[in-house]
Design an enzyme around this catalytic site. Sequence first.
Site, PDB file in Angstrom:
ATOM      1  N   ASP A  22     -27.395   2.542 -24.400  1.00 13.52           N
ATOM      2  CA  ASP A  22     -26.472   3.609 -24.795  1.00 13.52           C
ATOM      3  C   ASP A  22     -25.927   3.444 -26.201  1.00 13.52           C
ATOM      4  O   ASP A  22     -25.449   4.394 -26.808  1.00 13.52           O
ATOM      5  CB  ASP A  22     -25.237   3.560 -23.881  1.00 13.52           C
ATOM      6  CG  ASP A  22     -25.438   4.313 -22.606  1.00 13.52           C
ATOM      7  OD1 ASP A  22     -26.247   5.246 -22.590  1.00 13.52           O
ATOM      8  OD2 ASP A  22     -24.773   3.963 -21.608  1.00 13.52           O
TER       9      ASP A  22
HETATM   10  C1  BGC Z   1     -20.296   3.176 -23.948  1.00 10.98           C
HETATM   11  C2  BGC Z   1     -20.539   1.753 -24.324  1.00 10.98           C
HETATM   12  C3  BGC Z   1     -20.957   0.990 -23.134  1.00 10.98           C
HETATM   13  C4  BGC Z   1     -22.111   1.645 -22.463  1.00 10.98           C
HETATM   14  C5  BGC Z   1     -22.501   0.935 -21.233  1.00 10.98           C
HETATM   15  C6  BGC Z   1     -21.498   3.731 -23.272  1.00 10.98           C
HETATM   16  O1  BGC Z   1     -21.314   5.031 -22.863  1.00 10.98           O
HETATM   17  O2  BGC Z   1     -20.022   3.933 -25.084  1.00 10.98           O
HETATM   18  O3  BGC Z   1     -19.390   1.181 -24.869  1.00 10.98           O
HETATM   19  O4  BGC Z   1     -21.331  -0.305 -23.506  1.00 10.98           O
HETATM   20  O5  BGC Z   1     -21.814   2.965 -22.145  1.00 10.98           O
HETATM   21  O6  BGC Z   1     -21.454   0.641 -20.397  1.00 10.98           O
HETATM   22  O1  IFM Z   2     -28.262   2.024 -19.638  1.00 13.24           O
HETATM   23  C1  IFM Z   2     -26.879   1.898 -19.751  1.00 13.24           C
HETATM   24  C2  IFM Z   2     -26.264   2.471 -18.501  1.00 13.24           C
HETATM   25  O2  IFM Z   2     -26.598   3.827 -18.341  1.00 13.24           O
HETATM   26  C3  IFM Z   2     -24.782   2.296 -18.504  1.00 13.24           C
HETATM   27  N1  IFM Z   2     -24.424   0.937 -18.651  1.00 13.24           N
HETATM   28  C4  IFM Z   2     -25.020   0.255 -19.796  1.00 13.24           C
HETATM   29  C5  IFM Z   2     -26.500   0.468 -19.956  1.00 13.24           C
HETATM   30  C6  IFM Z   2     -26.963  -0.076 -21.311  1.00 13.24           C
HETATM   31  O3  IFM Z   2     -26.304   0.518 -22.387  1.00 13.24           O
END
Ligand code: BGC
Ligand code: IFM
Length: 809
Positions: free
Chosen positions: A485
Amino acid sequence: MKYGYFDDSQREYVITRPDTPKPWINYLGVDSFFGIISNTGGGYCFYRDAKLRRLTRYRYNNIPLDSNGRYFYIKDQASGEYWSATWQPVRKELDKYECRHGLGYTKIAASYSSIETEVLYTVPKGETLELHQVKITNSGNTVRQLSLFSFVEFCLWDASEDDRNFQRNLNIGEVEVEGSTIYHKTEYRERRNHYAYYHVNEAATAYTTDRFAFTGTYGSLEKPEAVETGELDKQIASGWSPVASHQIDVTLEPGESKTLVFVLGYAENEPEKKWQSPGIINKEVAHSSIKRFSTPESVEQAMAEIQSEWNKLLAPYLIKSGDERLDRMVNIWNPYQCMVTFNMSRSASYYESGVGRGMGFRDSNQDLLGFVHQVPERARERIIDIASTQLLDGGAYHQYQPLTKRGNADIGGNFNDDPLWLILGVGGYIRETGDIEILDEKVDFENESSLAAPLLDHLDRSFTFTLNNLGPHGLPLIGRADWNDCLNLNCFSSEPGESFQTTANQEGRTAESLMIAGLFVYAAKEYAEILRTLGKEDKAESVDAAAAKMVETIDVHGREPEWFLRAYDYFGNKVGSPECEDGKIYIESQGWCVMAGCGHQDGFARKALDATEKHLGTAHGLVLQHPPYADYHLNLGEVSSYPPGYKENGGIFCHNNPWIMIAEAMLGNGEKAYDYYKRIAPAFREDVSEVHGQEPYVYAQMIAGKAAARHGEAKNSWLTGTAAWNYVAITQHILGIRPGYEGLIIDPSLPADMGKVQIERVFRGCTYKITLQPAASGASPSIIVDGEVTHSNVITPQPEKTLSVLATY
Ligand code: BGC
Ligand code: IFM
């Protein structure tokens, strides 16, 4: 150092001191009503949706930590002393404390000045309520006069508004008391169609429903005024903060016990009464639930049902190896966590506040891979829900709200890996169940029934979505991000103050992802198998051809000297190359390209996995990339915004470690695959609980990486795709018992010293009793089914039969 121990015979983790490094939690409920409960009674509960139907209030990030929950205070009326049955919130040092987190319930036992308590928390199957059973015993030799005070604080339903719209909230609280039942009737914008109640099966001596009356305006839960004075004031809350507290006075002879059953429930008015005037609720619903749970016997019955439900859920895959840590992960805790992630997606934990995220498109498809064998019919329903939110061009809403099941327009789409996970989810479901009819099921696009089409069409659009979105090198465009992400590569504006999430130029997106390229080839294989099962050979060949072309493209544009490149950014710069200053090697493309079969022939896959170990390996697991970014780079986005060693910037992201385990297993290196497994599996980390910090029975999303000050410390436990992928890695690739379209595949990739492993697998109605054992020295692996040597490792199921399989590895 440990803070407890596993009691495998009870399927419990037993916490022996309350001050764990961080709250260690458990989940209650499996269908529509859920509770989160910590080892000191903290947490909250909700109906279906942690954002829109929250029953009790919880303050994240509070001081002291984790100080709101369903609490019980015990007061000795003679001495004036009082304490908490769950240690918090009073935190008086107890003579004895023990918390047993089990599957769907938590029991907290305490003892203070010869008064023993045991509080059991659970959610009965099919009910929309929590049961709190409190047993108090006088284990001393004098008569004791005690008062028990219950306490819950209500949330005004919408947890997000509850936390910020105070000018409104502090006026709207409404309650009603009827005998020993306290009703929470506050409406929230929509006219009242639901309410909550807290009941005890005993005439309460007194009660209060107003938080200030309980704590005092400047008081606290640690030292509530009402408990200090020893009497509740029968206040009816109006506005401010509605709570429910019962006072029950009890006299106990030496050796005598008393058991009370509290019911904290959710109820709905009949739809036609939804708009009636404020203040009227249909109490019948509550009455009948209360009646069902008015005795300790009914609680016992509910517990027996939960136990037998879990026996059923865990039965399809059970192992007995020489290592109890492995057995408890595979038999109990990993599938349990898979079920919780299935129910919660990424919405509500002690790190996910329940108001931010709904059900993720990619997340839920991956979660499905971990629990599909436990509840195939619910997996089917989930697939239909997810696919119904898919966009017509094959793209996807990144998330949907569990209550409405509609795609979340605020978050939108353009995470270009999303559609491919649907192919993996559906493939996983069909391999497990054989239910190819699901592909004919008419499923909405964009939640519009007029756009409905067979599920197979959805898969086709998922597949062509990637082909329609290729970039300058012929690799898949990444969009806003792929699985990672935080890899936001279409961010190119250098305007000061602009945020990485909003700068993407919609027209000019050119960043490409090698992770999606690998995922595409892997998904193509799954899709082609599905098509062949349907007899659509021509179509399957065209899918194979598209995958072969992508493999060529990866070979040409995706190889660095020793490993797979991660991506090209918007400008065409490499990401995850030795040419980069930081972020020279990333884990995701090594995992996915090798899992896709790239570089198996010419040794490049081996080289890439060796580089992975060399650059990313630590004793606590594999970090996501190396070196982590020391500075923020606008062209990379959020990944470089984290401090080095945390989260996606060089943290050990436990979700992607199993991709390397699977890749190693595919290359026949079971030794390494299992070594990586043990580095992050929580039961194997129990001995370093003081470093790990999080629950030793479930995975956390991340363990701080080698560049972090607190290397080895885990964060964000429970709701992570880590659960499903580690389960898949260990059960299907390392132990190697994998569902296939034609039958159960036996393909172990185990370390030579693993010894004998016994597995019982129920697959499509057939029970396989499998023994895996090392082949005699010099002999090649073989498979014997019911005494006969077989030359295929795909064993066709024979429903209602038991097959005995002996496989050497
Ligand atoms: C957030 C990140 C987070 C990721 C996975 C994203 O939507 O912006 O901060 O690490 O999700 O949890
Ligand atoms: O792939 C993502 C998931 O959708 C949400 N938690 C973190 C992962 C890696 O960014």
